[in-house]
Design a protein around this motif. Sequence first.
Motif, short mmCIF file in Angstrom:
data_model
loop_
_atom_site.label_atom_id
_atom_site.label_comp_id
_atom_site.label_asym_id
_atom_site.label_seq_id
_atom_site.Cartn_x
_atom_site.Cartn_y
_atom_site.Cartn_z
N CYS A 90 15.45 0.67 -1.71
CA CYS A 90 15.19 2.07 -2.06
C CYS A 90 16.05 2.94 -1.16
CB CYS A 90 13.72 2.43 -1.82
SG CYS A 90 12.53 1.56 -2.86
N GLU A 91 16.58 4.00 -1.72
CA GLU A 91 17.42 4.90 -0.94
C GLU A 91 16.61 6.07 -0.42
OE1 GLU A 91 21.55 7.49 -1.49
OE2 GLU A 91 21.33 5.51 -2.46
N GLY A 92 16.75 6.33 0.89
CA GLY A 92 16.15 7.51 1.49
C GLY A 92 14.63 7.54 1.41
N ILE A 93 14.10 8.69 1.01
CA ILE A 93 12.66 8.94 1.04
C ILE A 93 11.90 8.05 0.07
CG2 ILE A 93 12.68 10.75 -0.72
CD1 ILE A 93 10.68 10.76 2.60
N LYS A 94 12.56 7.50 -0.93
CA LYS A 94 11.88 6.67 -1.91
C LYS A 94 11.26 5.42 -1.29
CE LYS A 94 14.35 8.09 -6.09
NZ LYS A 94 15.20 7.65 -7.23
N MET A 95 11.81 4.98 -0.14
CA MET A 95 11.24 3.79 0.49
C MET A 95 9.78 4.02 0.86
SD MET A 95 11.85 0.65 1.49
CE MET A 95 10.20 0.28 0.92
N GLY A 96 9.52 5.12 1.54
CA GLY A 96 8.15 5.41 1.93
C GLY A 96 7.26 5.67 0.73
N ASP A 97 7.76 6.40 -0.26
CA ASP A 97 6.96 6.70 -1.45
C ASP A 97 6.54 5.43 -2.17
OD1 ASP A 97 7.36 9.38 -0.88
OD2 ASP A 97 8.85 9.70 -2.45
N HIS A 98 7.49 4.54 -2.37
CA HIS A 98 7.21 3.33 -3.15
C HIS A 98 6.32 2.36 -2.38
CE1 HIS A 98 10.12 3.55 -6.72
NE2 HIS A 98 10.07 4.75 -6.18
N LEU A 99 6.50 2.25 -1.06
CA LEU A 99 5.66 1.31 -0.31
C LEU A 99 4.22 1.81 -0.22
CD1 LEU A 99 5.48 -1.34 1.16
CD2 LEU A 99 6.05 -0.18 3.28
N TRP A 100 4.04 3.12 0.01
CA TRP A 100 2.67 3.64 0.06
C TRP A 100 1.96 3.45 -1.28
CZ3 TRP A 100 -0.46 4.20 3.84
CH2 TRP A 100 -0.02 4.62 5.10
N MET A 101 2.67 3.67 -2.38
CA MET A 101 2.02 3.50 -3.67
C MET A 101 1.74 2.02 -3.94
SD MET A 101 0.59 4.93 -6.20
CE MET A 101 1.08 6.63 -5.97
N ALA A 102 2.62 1.13 -3.50
CA ALA A 102 2.37 -0.30 -3.67
C ALA A 102 1.14 -0.73 -2.87
CB ALA A 102 3.59 -1.11 -3.22
N ARG A 103 0.95 -0.15 -1.69
CA ARG A 103 -0.26 -0.44 -0.92
C ARG A 103 -1.51 0.04 -1.65
NH1 ARG A 103 1.59 1.55 5.18
NH2 ARG A 103 2.82 -0.31 5.75
N PHE A 104 -1.43 1.24 -2.21
CA PHE A 104 -2.56 1.76 -2.98
C PHE A 104 -2.91 0.82 -4.13
CE2 PHE A 104 -4.09 4.04 -6.72
CZ PHE A 104 -5.25 4.61 -6.23
N LEU A 105 -1.90 0.37 -4.86
CA LEU A 105 -2.15 -0.53 -5.99
C LEU A 105 -2.80 -1.83 -5.52
CD1 LEU A 105 1.06 -0.14 -8.18
CD2 LEU A 105 -1.16 0.97 -8.46
N LEU A 106 -2.38 -2.32 -4.36
CA LEU A 106 -2.99 -3.55 -3.84
C LEU A 106 -4.48 -3.34 -3.57
CD1 LEU A 106 -2.74 -6.46 -2.86
CD2 LEU A 106 -2.10 -5.57 -0.61
N HIS A 107 -4.83 -2.23 -2.95
CA HIS A 107 -6.25 -1.96 -2.69
C HIS A 107 -7.04 -1.86 -4.00
CE1 HIS A 107 -5.99 -1.61 1.60
NE2 HIS A 107 -5.16 -0.59 1.57
N ARG A 108 -6.46 -1.22 -5.00
CA ARG A 108 -7.15 -1.07 -6.28
C ARG A 108 -7.30 -2.40 -7.00
NH1 ARG A 108 -9.20 0.04 -9.23
NH2 ARG A 108 -8.59 1.43 -10.92
N VAL A 109 -6.28 -3.23 -6.96
CA VAL A 109 -6.38 -4.56 -7.56
C VAL A 109 -7.46 -5.38 -6.85
CG1 VAL A 109 -5.17 -6.77 -7.84
CG2 VAL A 109 -4.03 -4.63 -8.47
#
Length: 371
Positions: free
Chosen positions: A207-226
């Motif tokens: 991921c380039e730039g700020i997208k790294m943090g955005d995508h990892l935080w959302m992936a963590r959220f999805l893991l908790h929901r799963v």
Amino acid sequence: MPSSALLDKAAKSKYMDLETFGITQAMYIWIDGSGESLRCKTRSLEKEPKDISDLPVWNFDGSSTGQAEGSNSDCFLKPCAMFNDPFRGAPNKLVLCEVLSYKMEAVETNHRQTCAGVMNQVKEDHPWFGMEQEYTLLDVDGHPFGWPKQGFPGPQGPYYCAVGTGNVYGREVVEAHYRACIYAGITISGTNAEVMPAQWEFQVGPCEGIKMGDHLWMARFLLHRVCEDFGVVASFDPKPMNGDWNGAGCHCNYSTEKMRLPGGFDEINNAVEKLSKRHNYHIQAYDPQGGKDNMRRLTGLHETSSIFDFSSGIANRQASIRIPRHVGEDKCGYLEDRRPSSNCDPYTVTEAIARTTILNEEGDIALELNY
């Protein structure tokens, strides 16, 4: 056991098929006052948002999340990234938000704002990041999922990238999470079982730039929901089990455009040299407790470096910075910073790396850490 773990998840399906008559459900998600946990709530929108600008600013009770006082409790949610919702399906959305105070200023745990500012400064260098998120699956009693309740599984060795009953614990969660990330639009690039049983890893990036943090935080959220659906818990504790068991990290792979081009190995070595001079600064940025969480993990054992010393090397998994062997042979590519903890804030990690290696910020700090 929490009552929610006993609910019949299948009973919900008939309600999820009901007509919504053009209403889009947007789940707003934010980092709370711990700097580690996520919160969420949902609002109805009259039409499907096509862009982040279509999403209104919202508010919440910050006194209940450790982000405001009760006497002045309103905080604001500023949408910053939007994803498809794999749980409710199209056209519903997941909305990652920054938290702002009543003054419309970033709260203490909103590190996205400063990270975005730095990434804007270095955008011409095209920094790419890929983060390897390790985590541990726990039963609802807090014991690692699949472990004997009154004992331990066999020693580490057969579990890494393993196959077969008795060697892997919780693959169903991993597969569901992987598909949920793909559907959401997260740049997930892989997954594998880790060294400790019930420990897994997924990779997000490049991921380039700020997208790294955005995508990892959302992936963590999805893991908790799963994990909610399966009645288990995902832990990002850097050392969930004491003893001869691996901890959990969030290694950060990093490159600039110059590093990726032929002959970029000199640029990689220059970055390593800069990182070596700010070791303590990075350790402080690499876990939410300023290094105290990572101290339990970075002991020099279990494929880690010492938290007190900087080191680097080709193919060395006991170094602070690892240069992959193929990068050493190709003389271009990327480096791997192995120091970030599993519960790190990817915004602070990526910001620190960009500040040191691209903006050439100098000066280290003193750490007050003791075993």
